[in-house]
Enzyme design. Sequence first.
Site, short mmCIF file in Angstrom:
data_model
loop_
_atom_site.label_atom_id
_atom_site.label_comp_id
_atom_site.label_asym_id
_atom_site.label_seq_id
_atom_site.Cartn_x
_atom_site.Cartn_y
_atom_site.Cartn_z
N GLY A 56 45.02 -2.67 -1.61
CA GLY A 56 45.30 -2.09 -0.31
C GLY A 56 46.78 -2.06 -0.03
CG ASP A 87 38.01 -2.29 3.02
OD1 ASP A 87 37.21 -2.92 2.30
OD2 ASP A 87 39.19 -2.05 2.69
CG HIS A 133 37.66 -0.52 -1.51
ND1 HIS A 133 36.59 -1.06 -2.18
CD2 HIS A 133 37.92 -1.37 -0.49
CE1 HIS A 133 36.22 -2.18 -1.61
NE2 HIS A 133 37.02 -2.40 -0.56
N GLY A 157 43.53 -6.64 5.61
CA GLY A 157 44.37 -6.41 4.45
C GLY A 157 45.60 -7.30 4.51
CG MET A 165 35.91 -4.28 8.16
SD MET A 165 37.47 -5.17 8.36
CE MET A 165 38.12 -5.07 6.70
N GLY A 171 44.37 -9.11 -1.98
CA GLY A 171 45.61 -9.69 -2.49
C GLY A 171 45.99 -9.25 -3.89
N GLY A 192 38.01 -9.10 6.10
CA GLY A 192 38.37 -8.81 7.49
C GLY A 192 39.70 -8.10 7.64
C1 DX5 Z 1 39.50 -7.04 3.16
C2 DX5 Z 1 39.14 -5.74 2.51
C3 DX5 Z 1 40.05 -5.32 1.43
C4 DX5 Z 1 41.48 -5.09 1.87
C5 DX5 Z 1 42.36 -5.30 0.68
O1 DX5 Z 1 38.42 -7.50 3.88
O2 DX5 Z 1 37.84 -5.81 1.93
O3 DX5 Z 1 39.55 -4.17 0.74
O4 DX5 Z 1 41.71 -3.80 2.34
O5 DX5 Z 1 43.67 -5.22 1.09
P1 DX5 Z 1 44.83 -6.01 0.33
O6 DX5 Z 1 44.89 -5.40 -1.05
O7 DX5 Z 1 46.02 -5.75 1.15
O8 DX5 Z 1 44.42 -7.44 0.26
ZN ZN Z 2 37.23 -4.13 0.63
#
Ligand code: DX5
Ligand code: ZN
Length: 222
Positions: A196, A36, A34, A145, A38, A176, A143
């Site tokens: 994450g 991300d 995955h 993790g 941004m 989460g 935004g």
């Molecule tokens: C947040 C991201 C997630 C993030 C998840 O905006 O889209 O993919 O990396 O991380 P965790 O699992 O730590 O919430």
């Molecule tokens: Zn994500």
Amino acid sequence: MSRDIRITPSILNADFSQLNAEIERIAKVSDLLHLDVMDDIFVPNFTFDFEAASSIITSSVLPVDAHLMVAEVDGIAVQYAEIGCASVTIHAEATRNIPQTLKNIRKAGARSSLGIKPMTDITQYESVVDDVDMFLIMTVEPGFGGQSFMEDMMDKVRRTRQIIGDRPIWLQVDGGISMKTIEIALDAGADTFVVGSAVFNAPDPAAMVVSLREFATTRGNK
Ligand code: DX5
Ligand code: ZN
């Protein structure tokens, strides 16, 4: 109920200075990587521009599940599909022409995915269901993790599962997810889990992916 389970680790909380090594740590046990993306506009954080993301995507040993948290995403989403992502998520809130962009992603050879932020209602997007290969329901504000899982999103996950019906559409939750929360999301109907910090902060990230999968598969098939 029997359901295929997918674990899609997010490298947002991995060590960016040695990303290939981090990806290799979880490659054998994960379904997709995955990624991300941004832009500091759609969300208050920046990760990669298209060039940097492309180099990760083309060198990744795992197929890539690109999560585009970028404004005005219609054009760039197709480019992510064209460079070989297995799946491309656009956000409903950032897309001008949702059905057309989903169709374009598919036409370029990737799975088309629609992402929904916590404050966004899913019901208004029911009409695009046949252009969708995956729904991504955010269980944190996008935004960053390491945020806490929003259990109050589970009504939306259940509603999305109803919308999906018998279609072979994946239902991903993002934010989460850990050994503590995966059960809640699974019971609400999710089958694809972004993880994450719970993976990359674990002493053995691969073992954590295996544990999450075993737990979800066993419980999901009860
Ligand atoms: C947040 C991201 C997630 C993030 C998840 O905006 O889209 O993919 O990396 O991380 P965790 O699992 O730590 O919430
Ligand atoms: Zn994500």
